[in-house]
Scaffold this motif. Sequence first.
Motif, PDB file in Angstrom:
ATOM      1  N   THR A 142      59.359 -25.937  46.472  1.00 59.07           N
ATOM      2  CA  THR A 142      59.841 -26.524  45.219  1.00 59.07           C
ATOM      3  C   THR A 142      58.670 -26.747  44.263  1.00 59.07           C
ATOM      4  O   THR A 142      58.341 -27.877  43.933  1.00 59.07           O
ATOM      5  N   THR A 143      58.059 -25.646  43.851  1.00 58.09           N
ATOM      6  CA  THR A 143      56.940 -25.808  42.917  1.00 58.09           C
ATOM      7  C   THR A 143      57.485 -25.967  41.501  1.00 58.09           C
ATOM      8  O   THR A 143      57.542 -27.072  40.983  1.00 58.09           O
ATOM      9  N   CYS A 144      57.924 -24.862  40.912  1.00 59.26           N
ATOM     10  CA  CYS A 144      58.432 -24.947  39.534  1.00 59.26           C
ATOM     11  C   CYS A 144      59.965 -24.879  39.532  1.00 59.26           C
ATOM     12  O   CYS A 144      60.588 -24.477  40.502  1.00 59.26           O
ATOM     13  N   ASP A 145      60.548 -25.283  38.422  1.00 61.55           N
ATOM     14  CA  ASP A 145      62.010 -25.253  38.278  1.00 61.55           C
ATOM     15  C   ASP A 145      62.561 -23.866  38.542  1.00 61.55           C
ATOM     16  O   ASP A 145      63.580 -23.702  39.219  1.00 61.55           O
ATOM     17  N   GLY A 146      61.892 -22.873  37.963  1.00 59.09           N
ATOM     18  CA  GLY A 146      62.399 -21.505  38.050  1.00 59.09           C
ATOM     19  C   GLY A 146      62.503 -21.041  39.487  1.00 59.09           C
ATOM     20  O   GLY A 146      63.564 -20.585  39.938  1.00 59.09           O
ATOM     21  N   LYS A 148      62.272 -22.848  42.305  1.00 60.13           N
ATOM     22  CA  LYS A 148      63.121 -23.764  43.083  1.00 60.13           C
ATOM     23  C   LYS A 148      64.591 -23.375  42.994  1.00 60.13           C
ATOM     24  O   LYS A 148      65.294 -23.288  44.006  1.00 60.13           O
ATOM     25  N   LYS A 149      65.055 -23.104  41.795  1.00 56.55           N
ATOM     26  CA  LYS A 149      66.475 -22.778  41.626  1.00 56.55           C
ATOM     27  C   LYS A 149      66.743 -21.308  41.971  1.00 56.55           C
ATOM     28  O   LYS A 149      67.851 -20.958  42.392  1.00 56.55           O
ATOM     29  N   VAL A 162      63.197 -23.535  52.378  1.00 57.39           N
ATOM     30  CA  VAL A 162      62.484 -24.094  51.232  1.00 57.39           C
ATOM     31  C   VAL A 162      61.709 -25.341  51.646  1.00 57.39           C
ATOM     32  O   VAL A 162      62.280 -26.284  52.181  1.00 57.39           O
ATOM     33  N   GLU A 164      59.744 -28.654  50.557  1.00 60.27           N
ATOM     34  CA  GLU A 164      59.690 -29.524  49.390  1.00 60.27           C
ATOM     35  C   GLU A 164      58.255 -29.945  49.117  1.00 60.27           C
ATOM     36  O   GLU A 164      57.674 -30.747  49.847  1.00 60.27           O
ATOM     37  N   LEU A 165      57.708 -29.418  48.057  1.00 61.34           N
ATOM     38  CA  LEU A 165      56.375 -29.842  47.632  1.00 61.34           C
ATOM     39  C   LEU A 165      56.547 -31.035  46.712  1.00 61.34           C
ATOM     40  O   LEU A 165      57.305 -30.967  45.747  1.00 61.34           O
ATOM     41  N   PRO A 166      55.854 -32.146  47.002  1.00 58.86           N
ATOM     42  CA  PRO A 166      55.981 -33.293  46.095  1.00 58.86           C
ATOM     43  C   PRO A 166      55.309 -32.982  44.752  1.00 58.86           C
ATOM     44  O   PRO A 166      54.668 -31.943  44.597  1.00 58.86           O
ATOM     45  N   GLN A 167      55.448 -33.918  43.830  1.00 57.14           N
ATOM     46  CA  GLN A 167      54.981 -33.659  42.470  1.00 57.14           C
ATOM     47  C   GLN A 167      53.797 -34.525  42.064  1.00 57.14           C
ATOM     48  O   GLN A 167      53.262 -34.391  40.972  1.00 57.14           O
ATOM     49  N   VAL A 344      51.947 -27.721  38.647  1.00 58.71           N
ATOM     50  CA  VAL A 344      53.215 -28.391  38.948  1.00 58.71           C
ATOM     51  C   VAL A 344      53.006 -29.864  39.288  1.00 58.71           C
ATOM     52  O   VAL A 344      53.953 -30.641  39.246  1.00 58.71           O
TER      53      VAL A 344
ATOM     54  N   ASP B 145      60.204 -29.450  34.904  1.00 55.37           N
ATOM     55  CA  ASP B 145      58.806 -29.107  34.608  1.00 55.37           C
ATOM     56  C   ASP B 145      58.419 -29.547  33.207  1.00 55.37           C
ATOM     57  O   ASP B 145      57.338 -30.088  32.987  1.00 55.37           O
ATOM     58  N   LYS B 148      58.201 -33.433  32.881  1.00 52.41           N
ATOM     59  CA  LYS B 148      57.129 -33.900  33.762  1.00 52.41           C
ATOM     60  C   LYS B 148      55.758 -33.680  33.120  1.00 52.41           C
ATOM     61  O   LYS B 148      54.915 -34.578  33.105  1.00 52.41           O
ATOM     62  N   LYS B 149      55.553 -32.497  32.596  1.00 49.03           N
ATOM     63  CA  LYS B 149      54.248 -32.202  32.011  1.00 49.03           C
ATOM     64  C   LYS B 149      54.130 -32.775  30.599  1.00 49.03           C
ATOM     65  O   LYS B 149      53.024 -33.086  30.142  1.00 49.03           O
ATOM     66  N   GLU B 164      58.452 -40.704  40.331  1.00 48.47           N
ATOM     67  CA  GLU B 164      58.589 -39.407  40.991  1.00 48.47           C
ATOM     68  C   GLU B 164      59.975 -39.270  41.598  1.00 48.47           C
ATOM     69  O   GLU B 164      60.304 -39.901  42.603  1.00 48.47           O
ATOM     70  N   GLN B 167      63.049 -33.764  45.051  1.00 44.28           N
ATOM     71  CA  GLN B 167      63.773 -32.565  44.655  1.00 44.28           C
ATOM     72  C   GLN B 167      64.866 -32.173  45.635  1.00 44.28           C
ATOM     73  O   GLN B 167      65.592 -31.220  45.420  1.00 44.28           O
ATOM     74  N   ARG B 168      64.925 -32.907  46.754  1.00 46.96           N
ATOM     75  CA  ARG B 168      66.005 -32.706  47.719  1.00 46.96           C
ATOM     76  C   ARG B 168      66.598 -34.075  48.005  1.00 46.96           C
ATOM     77  O   ARG B 168      66.132 -35.080  47.489  1.00 46.96           O
ATOM     78  N   PRO B 377      66.296 -25.644  35.047  1.00 45.90           N
ATOM     79  CA  PRO B 377      67.293 -26.019  36.056  1.00 45.90           C
ATOM     80  C   PRO B 377      68.736 -25.661  35.663  1.00 45.90           C
ATOM     81  O   PRO B 377      69.464 -25.089  36.469  1.00 45.90           O
ATOM     82  N   VAL B 380      69.377 -21.702  35.226  1.00 52.57           N
ATOM     83  CA  VAL B 380      69.468 -20.958  36.492  1.00 52.57           C
ATOM     84  C   VAL B 380      70.725 -21.367  37.261  1.00 52.57           C
ATOM     85  O   VAL B 380      71.430 -20.524  37.812  1.00 52.57           O
TER      86      VAL B 380
END
Lengths: 428, 428
Positions: A142-146, A148-149, A162, A164-167, A344, B145, B148-149, B164, B167-168, B377, B380
């Motif tokens: 789950t890096t970027c929205d694109g 991830k989806k 998948v 889950e990478l935290p942010q 990210v 994204d 967040k940025k 934060e 994402q799941r 999000p 997609v």
Amino acid sequence: MADYTEMWTELGIDLAAHDGLLEVLPPLYGESILSQEGRPEGMEYFDFVFSEIHGLRVKELVDHKKSGGTVVGTFCTYVPEELIIAAGGICVGLCAGAQVAAEEAEKYLPRNICALIKSSLGFKLAKVCPYIESCDLLVGETTCDGKKKYYEILNDFQPVHVMELPQRKADPDRSLWREEVRRLAERLEELSGKKISEDSLREAVRVVNAKRTALLRLAELRKSDPPLISGRDALLINQIAFYDDPVRLTEKINALCEELEARKDSGGSIGGAHRPRVLLSGCPMAIPNWKVAAIIESSGALVAMDEMCTGIRYFRHLVDDGAAGMDELLDAIADRYMLIDCAVFTPNPERLDHVKELVRDYGIDAVVYYALQFCGPYTVEAYKVKREMEDMGMPFLYLETDYSSEDIGQLSTRVQALIEMVGIADKA
Amino acid sequence: MADYTEMWTELGIDLAAHDGLLEVLPPLYGESILSQEGRPEGMEYFDFVFSEIHGLRVKELVDHKKSGGTVVGTFCTYVPEELIIAAGGICVGLCAGAQVAAEEAEKYLPRNICALIKSSLGFKLAKVCPYIESCDLLVGETTCDGKKKYYEILNDFQPVHVMELPQRKADPDRSLWREEVRRLAERLEELSGKKISEDSLREAVRVVNAKRTALLRLAELRKSDPPLISGRDALLINQIAFYDDPVRLTEKINALCEELEARKDSGGSIGGAHRPRVLLSGCPMAIPNWKVAAIIESSGALVAMDEMCTGIRYFRHLVDDGAAGMDELLDAIADRYMLIDCAVFTPNPERLDHVKELVRDYGIDAVVYYALQFCGPYTVEAYKVKREMEDMGMPFLYLETDYSSEDIGQLSTRVQALIEMVGIADKA
């Protein structure tokens, strides 16, 4: 290349479409890579690997599967390849760097999605990537929205695990990520039907650390001015590092480094004197995406370093191999990946610091920011990088592009203007 | 509206630019909202609130601050307003729905970022939003994204506390989010200099639950056919729910519901018989963004429900007020927010199920998917929603747009074609 028709057929490759792709690659390679002068002899291996990109290496994957091994595909530097190797798997990076079946992909994805994701689905739909077709499992994150989806859609075609990478990088995030690393380990054990032992994991850490150490050694040699190797050749090696056999690759990179070190000692270079030294910073350049690197180097400059996932971001950090016991080792792996400074994360001051450090260490004359169009994290973070560069008085050029060739003229004009300006400043 | 020049000046508003904005709003409101026929009398309050959008309500915020209270701005339905209220604050939604200072914003943000984010920074840079200028703290979240940025950049102008959002929705995510809710509580306590007591939190939960319950009561009334209220009026109420006083607003919504219930009992409606019933699904429509709702309803259809953050996604779930003790109450709040089915989650089957449920419950004839251009999000996830709708035989129209008025003609043509098709199907 030998005749691999049978293998491709077994993998379900669309042979006609695949032939079309294979016809495009050699001239592109010739123009972007082989046309360079003064290349080190050690590049021969990498030329060979690329010439066999859909042949010999794929055969190795297929043979590995036949002997009971697994093949696991990844899309991102955040997926711990140590685990894949320790579970008896081969890890192959699947990021796609060429425009393939874009129209078909747009039946599933919005038009405004980054070229890398669109290309990835395009390769899948067109059935022209023997790597993805060889995979027993795909591992997303789950890096970027694109992405991830996108994985939700890709999962309809092929199983995707998948992570889950935290942010952020606070303690709760580190805990979550450590759990994610363990969840991946379990999934890989299920897939291969064998336990990951401490010994096999330790050995995998050694193998991947050795690969990254070799890449770091090469990076160190890129500090030389005049240059010992072009940015394009270094990029090619980084790209190949995502799919080649890691042990063999490490040997070959080290052999190349020995050649370059000898060249350096004898005062040699790839020719010419000082060239304006460019830091490429931003999004990954998946193989065979050499567009911007070729534009920069054709303009008389050198890509001295790549601050990207297909560059130093991939190999900068090693796993601490001093960890005692399985649990500590897994934590050490998780922690190593949390050091990666991808855009990210929020906030992401580590990346700004690193860009500044590279500018100083690599004698950089100008920064070219490479943003894939519609990449949220990198296009937004560009503002902060630009501001830091302005504070340092460092020329900065923001390029937003995709995989098409339509904008090459326009990009070249802008890059040439930058290089000219830097050249004048050099002489002043 | 009274003369608020002094208040705006004190807030640092750019009066000339602000005058320009205030000149645009009344005709837009007249055309989009006031021109509708058969509106319930209870809408008068909301017309008044909107007419005083930069006046009376802002004065309430300023007065609240003068008496020692705080004002906290949010951009997303994931930020627990209960905590803000319990800490003696007023919570105001800052999502921006009009194109303001886009060129100026593009000095900081990429051109290809969603209109909502660009507008938000535009309002800040142009100094025309008395809400953001009243805020003691902004609370962001790691949803998409872009936002967040963006918060990293906004933080250079005004302090932003970023929550934060995972994402799941697995256990480790729930734990992380529960910690984030506590971290926000601490930050709010610091800001206001007063502890959040169990009593104040319980009271805040009651207040916000009551607001959401009133909105749910109104939603229930939108099931009526012929309709008792237009989609635009319902949208306006939802938009106002993000910044009006919650207790007063709840009373007014309930009063409106009583009027509508009486109308229903007497067989009344906003006029006409059955109109094609549209479900609007997708991105939020921040005030004063009525573009697509107005297009749909001007085409003779009714927006019967909004599956969006400025719709049922905002008020669908209540906080479980049966929780005993502070810790359980905080967990109950955290858990309520984790139920929200925004497209930023992966996977997100809850949203697909909910869309199907709404289609059935609200007698929907067609789904219009509203995607803000460059919103990763939702653009997609559109593919999955579309596929589900096709499986149900439900007409589906995907609209990708921004805040400009340039595409109104083109959007109208597409919507009219959909409504015509649905109308023909109705008669068949």
